[in-house]
Design a protein around this motif. Sequence first.
Motif, PDB file in Angstrom:
ATOM      1  N   CYS A  33       3.093   2.114  -1.959  1.00  0.00           N
ATOM      2  CA  CYS A  33       3.237   2.589  -3.339  1.00  0.00           C
ATOM      3  C   CYS A  33       2.019   3.383  -3.807  1.00  0.00           C
ATOM      4  N   TYR A  34       0.901   3.249  -3.093  1.00  0.00           N
ATOM      5  CA  TYR A  34      -0.349   3.845  -3.559  1.00  0.00           C
ATOM      6  C   TYR A  34      -0.871   4.943  -2.642  1.00  0.00           C
ATOM      7  N   SER A  66       0.812  -1.218   0.000  1.00  0.00           N
ATOM      8  CA  SER A  66       0.000   0.000   0.000  1.00  0.00           C
ATOM      9  C   SER A  66       0.844   1.267   0.000  1.00  0.00           C
ATOM     10  N   GLN A 115      -2.649   7.896  -4.058  1.00  0.00           N
ATOM     11  CA  GLN A 115      -3.882   7.654  -4.798  1.00  0.00           C
ATOM     12  C   GLN A 115      -5.114   7.543  -3.898  1.00  0.00           C
ATOM     13  N   TRP A 161      -9.572   0.129  -5.337  1.00  0.00           N
ATOM     14  CA  TRP A 161      -8.935   0.472  -6.612  1.00  0.00           C
ATOM     15  C   TRP A 161      -9.906   0.248  -7.769  1.00  0.00           C
TER      16      TRP A 161
END
Length: 200
Positions: free
Chosen positions: A56-57, A54, A60, A93
Amino acid sequence: WEPERLRNVSFNVSHHGDWVVFVGNTSPESSVQLGIDTMDFQEQVSGELFEAFSTCYRDQFTENEIAFMKDAPLDLEAPSSTNNSMRRFYRMWCLKEAMVKSLGIGIDFNLKSFEFVIQDTEEGTEPILTTTLRILEPSSMHLKDGWCFEEALLDNDHCYAIAARVETEDNDSVMDGTEIMQFDWQRLLRDAVPYPPQFT
């Protein structure tokens, strides 16, 4: 040249894992923004923990969305090897992808300018229609009120999400969870005809 009967046709397609999903609207009375996405829970890198994945995101998702993923109960019997936080990540997502596809814009759009408020925390095969959108940057030209969402499991390892918005004054929901149909290839191609030369 555009035939009148096709003027308000809108559709969207997605595929992942074992599934291809399609959503469409052919009502001549209304124009609908539509987006659909599907996710395979088994796409997780083997042995990778949710916390590492998570990270990495983080750009977002909003803090509330990240909290929703982290707060997944540990004692549920997940139908696959993917842990519950990862399943919630894929669910979230899937919603994000469906949203940007319905807007007709790329994934480089600021995904933290809106967040999803999920009422039904656990997905099943019955469609969930209670998820709502909270717009955090009202100045964005792409974001307006009137969105509705549908999401559910296709099977134990795949979920889908649909985002839709009707261009009408009352913004009535266009989804009630009753028109989901599953086709095999024979049924899908049964009425197929060659594309008319005048449209090529």
